[in-house]
Design a protein around this motif. Structure first.
Motif, PDB file in Angstrom:
ATOM      1  N   ASN A 258      54.382  41.431  31.617  1.00 27.11           N
ATOM      2  CA  ASN A 258      54.246  40.494  31.008  1.00 27.11           C
ATOM      3  C   ASN A 258      53.861  38.902  31.849  1.00 27.11           C
ATOM      4  OD1 ASN A 258      53.547  37.526  29.440  1.00 27.11           O
ATOM      5  ND2 ASN A 258      55.066  37.805  28.479  1.00 27.11           N
ATOM      6  N   LEU A 259      52.238  38.792  32.465  1.00 27.49           N
ATOM      7  CA  LEU A 259      51.939  37.764  33.477  1.00 27.49           C
ATOM      8  C   LEU A 259      51.083  36.937  33.063  1.00 27.49           C
ATOM      9  CD1 LEU A 259      50.542  41.178  36.070  1.00 27.49           C
ATOM     10  CD2 LEU A 259      52.321  39.051  36.220  1.00 27.49           C
ATOM     11  N   GLY A 260      51.778  36.568  31.708  1.00 29.13           N
ATOM     12  CA  GLY A 260      50.888  35.685  31.222  1.00 29.13           C
ATOM     13  C   GLY A 260      51.413  33.711  31.665  1.00 29.13           C
ATOM     14  N   ARG A 261      50.223  33.450  32.566  1.00 22.05           N
ATOM     15  CA  ARG A 261      50.715  31.778  32.508  1.00 22.05           C
ATOM     16  C   ARG A 261      51.305  32.299  34.216  1.00 22.05           C
ATOM     17  NH1 ARG A 261      53.175  30.270  27.810  1.00 22.05           N
ATOM     18  NH2 ARG A 261      55.147  30.312  29.061  1.00 22.05           N
ATOM     19  N   ALA A 262      51.166  33.478  34.117  1.00 21.58           N
ATOM     20  CA  ALA A 262      51.653  33.484  36.133  1.00 21.58           C
ATOM     21  C   ALA A 262      50.963  33.119  37.048  1.00 21.58           C
ATOM     22  CB  ALA A 262      51.770  35.649  36.410  1.00 21.58           C
ATOM     23  N   HIS A 263      51.231  32.882  38.484  1.00 24.52           N
ATOM     24  CA  HIS A 263      50.426  31.700  39.464  1.00 24.52           C
ATOM     25  C   HIS A 263      50.537  33.235  40.079  1.00 24.52           C
ATOM     26  CE1 HIS A 263      51.279  27.877  37.174  1.00 24.52           C
ATOM     27  NE2 HIS A 263      52.263  28.813  37.047  1.00 24.52           N
ATOM     28  N   LEU A 264      49.300  33.831  40.595  1.00 20.38           N
ATOM     29  CA  LEU A 264      48.651  34.718  41.295  1.00 20.38           C
ATOM     30  C   LEU A 264      47.508  34.441  42.071  1.00 20.38           C
ATOM     31  CD1 LEU A 264      49.206  37.717  38.767  1.00 20.38           C
ATOM     32  CD2 LEU A 264      50.364  37.446  40.771  1.00 20.38           C
ATOM     33  N   ARG A 265      47.489  33.397  42.406  1.00 22.77           N
ATOM     34  CA  ARG A 265      46.492  32.730  43.522  1.00 22.77           C
ATOM     35  C   ARG A 265      46.171  33.118  44.490  1.00 22.77           C
ATOM     36  NH1 ARG A 265      43.060  27.877  44.091  1.00 22.77           N
ATOM     37  NH2 ARG A 265      43.638  27.447  41.509  1.00 22.77           N
ATOM     38  N   ALA A 287      46.373  34.189  33.260  1.00 28.26           N
ATOM     39  CA  ALA A 287      46.794  34.250  34.202  1.00 28.26           C
ATOM     40  C   ALA A 287      46.283  33.772  35.855  1.00 28.26           C
ATOM     41  CB  ALA A 287      47.384  35.722  34.769  1.00 28.26           C
ATOM     42  N   ASP A 288      46.841  33.293  36.379  1.00 23.36           N
ATOM     43  CA  ASP A 288      45.355  32.604  37.311  1.00 23.36           C
ATOM     44  C   ASP A 288      45.951  33.259  38.673  1.00 23.36           C
ATOM     45  OD1 ASP A 288      44.172  30.958  39.371  1.00 23.36           O
ATOM     46  OD2 ASP A 288      45.346  29.009  38.984  1.00 23.36           O
ATOM     47  N   LEU A 289      44.090  34.351  39.019  1.00 23.71           N
ATOM     48  CA  LEU A 289      44.434  35.419  39.871  1.00 23.71           C
ATOM     49  C   LEU A 289      42.798  35.235  40.566  1.00 23.71           C
ATOM     50  CD1 LEU A 289      44.051  37.958  37.211  1.00 23.71           C
ATOM     51  CD2 LEU A 289      44.780  38.782  39.074  1.00 23.71           C
ATOM     52  N   THR A 290      43.366  33.634  41.011  1.00 25.64           N
ATOM     53  CA  THR A 290      41.917  33.011  42.469  1.00 25.64           C
ATOM     54  C   THR A 290      41.949  33.459  43.330  1.00 25.64           C
ATOM     55  OG1 THR A 290      41.677  30.621  40.821  1.00 25.64           O
ATOM     56  CG2 THR A 290      41.098  30.688  43.137  1.00 25.64           C
ATOM     57  N   THR A 308      42.567  33.109  30.865  1.00 23.89           N
ATOM     58  CA  THR A 308      42.638  33.811  31.977  1.00 23.89           C
ATOM     59  C   THR A 308      41.226  33.558  33.217  1.00 23.89           C
ATOM     60  OG1 THR A 308      43.232  35.920  30.544  1.00 23.89           O
ATOM     61  CG2 THR A 308      42.918  36.577  33.330  1.00 23.89           C
ATOM     62  N   VAL A 309      42.457  33.205  34.782  1.00 20.57           N
ATOM     63  CA  VAL A 309      41.122  32.533  35.860  1.00 20.57           C
ATOM     64  C   VAL A 309      40.920  34.044  37.081  1.00 20.57           C
ATOM     65  CG1 VAL A 309      40.818  31.053  37.101  1.00 20.57           C
ATOM     66  CG2 VAL A 309      42.102  30.251  35.448  1.00 20.57           C
ATOM     67  N   TRP A 310      40.026  34.485  37.712  1.00 23.93           N
ATOM     68  CA  TRP A 310      39.333  35.469  37.120  1.00 23.93           C
ATOM     69  C   TRP A 310      38.950  34.842  39.164  1.00 23.93           C
ATOM     70  CZ3 TRP A 310      41.112  39.893  36.107  1.00 23.93           C
ATOM     71  CH2 TRP A 310      41.405  40.125  34.531  1.00 23.93           C
ATOM     72  N   PRO A 311      39.012  35.990  40.123  1.00 23.03           N
ATOM     73  CA  PRO A 311      38.037  35.614  41.436  1.00 23.03           C
ATOM     74  C   PRO A 311      36.687  35.206  41.378  1.00 23.03           C
ATOM     75  CG  PRO A 311      40.160  37.614  41.254  1.00 23.03           C
ATOM     76  CD  PRO A 311      39.614  37.133  40.061  1.00 23.03           C
ATOM     77  N   ASP A 312      36.111  35.112  41.985  1.00 27.03           N
ATOM     78  CA  ASP A 312      34.978  34.253  41.919  1.00 27.03           C
ATOM     79  C   ASP A 312      34.145  35.857  41.677  1.00 27.03           C
ATOM     80  OD1 ASP A 312      35.417  32.063  42.374  1.00 27.03           O
ATOM     81  OD2 ASP A 312      35.093  31.161  44.387  1.00 27.03           O
TER      82      ASP A 312
END
Length: 329
Positions: A258-265, A287-290, A308-312
């Motif tokens: 469960n990586l919900g709302r996890a900060h993975l920038r 999850a922030d995967l920026t 969900t935030v993905w890399p560019d």
């Protein structure tokens, strides 16, 4: 040994001796009854009668010999059992003494003594399966008490912090006892009924846990920024809102996590397994995967949504090609 136990042992020994003596006197006569004068009256030769009596006596002595051998065998077995029991009691006593000493050590104000106690607990856990769950609970409590990250509390830290502290020393330098405790937890022997490791809201910044086994662990709101987690096993773990920015997660096992709302920038997730992982955020940010590295990351069955935030450049077409399931919205 108490007086009651001593008297019980004496009474048992006397009873056993009585049974043996009765058996030696009675059983041979039952199996091979002695020849009476009436039985021998039909045999005219005196030498033959004497020989028959001797053979009868030899048969009875053979029975007595067998009974004595059986008794000796029983005594050997009983002695072995008593010896094993004493060895077991002595071993339990030694483990209890070692466990008590280790608990005292991890409560010491001296960091070196605490580290020695942590390693002692690891050795006890390897030698005593019955103590493994207790030791795991103690290690988890040690980390939570000595390295808290009270995110969400009134006086707690901002979570996530505004920036990742690149100058923060590695955990093995700034808190070696926490590094050791986490290492011991990550090396704990596997079992079919592995209990959950509770490590929510703890400060694990810059910890090194290569190839550690923490499947199913609770790490909600914990700070693992800039941690070295290459090859770590976190299958089915709960990492809700965990701070994993700039963490090194290459080859990490995060299936069904469960990586919900996890900060993975900025996290390095190359070759990691996120199959079936939950990356959704529902009504808040997912999850922030920026800037995260997703080269050859396994994402088949991973669940995402509009938050969900993905890399560019990681557009919908690429996500679909990687097998990601996205909720409508």
């Amino acid at each position: 040994m108490t007086r009651r136990v001593l008297w019980g042992v004496v009474a048992g020994a006397v009873l056993f001796l009585g049974v043996v003596l009765v058996s030696l006197a009675w059983v041979p006569g039952v199996l091979f009854p002695p020849l009476t004068d009436a039985d021998l009256s039909a045999i005219p030769a005196a030498e033959t009668r004497i020989r028959l009596r001797q053979e009868q006596s030899q048969l009875q002595n053979g029975v007595r010999s067998t009974l004595l051998q059986l008794t000796a065998g029983l005594l050997v077995v009983a002695g072995a059992g008593a010896t094993w029991r004493q060895v077991h009691v002595n071993r339990e006593g030694q483990l209890t003494e070692r466990f008590t000493r280790a608990v005292d050590q991890i409560g010491s104000d001296n960091q070196d003594v605490r580290i020695g106690g942590l390693y002692a607990l690891e050795r006890i856990a390897r030698n005593s399966p019955a103590d493994r769950d207790t030791i795991q609970f103690m290690l988890g409590a040690f980390v939570r008490n000595h390295s808290p990250w009270p995110a969400g509390s009134p006086d707690g830290p901002a979570h996530p912090t505004e920036e990742v502290d690149e100058q923060l020393p590695w955990m093995r330098v700034r808190a070696p006892d926490i590094q050791v405790a986490m290492g011991v937890l990550g090396r704990r022997p596997a079992s079919w009924n592995q209990p959950v490791v509770f490590l929510s809201r703890v400060d694990l910044r810059s910890v090194a846990l290569r190839d550690s086994r923490l499947g199913g662990a609770q790490l909600r709101y914990s700070n693992l920024a800039r941690a070295v987690l290459a090859g770590i096993h976190l299958e089915h773990a709960d990492l809700t809102s965990a701070d994993l920015r700039r963490s090194y997660l290459e080859r990490a096992h995060l299936a069904e996590a469960n990586l919900g709302r996890a900060h993975l920038r900025g996290a390095n997730l190359r070759h990691a397994d996120l199959s079936g992982a939950d990356l959704r955020g529902a009504d808040v940010r997912g999850a922030d995967l920026t800037d995260a590295r997703l080269d050859r990351t396994v994402l088949a069955g991973a669940r995402a949504d509009a938050s969900t935030v993905w890399p560019d450049g990681f557009d919908r077409e690429r996500r679909q090609a990687r097998g990601i399931t996205e909720d409508a919205g």
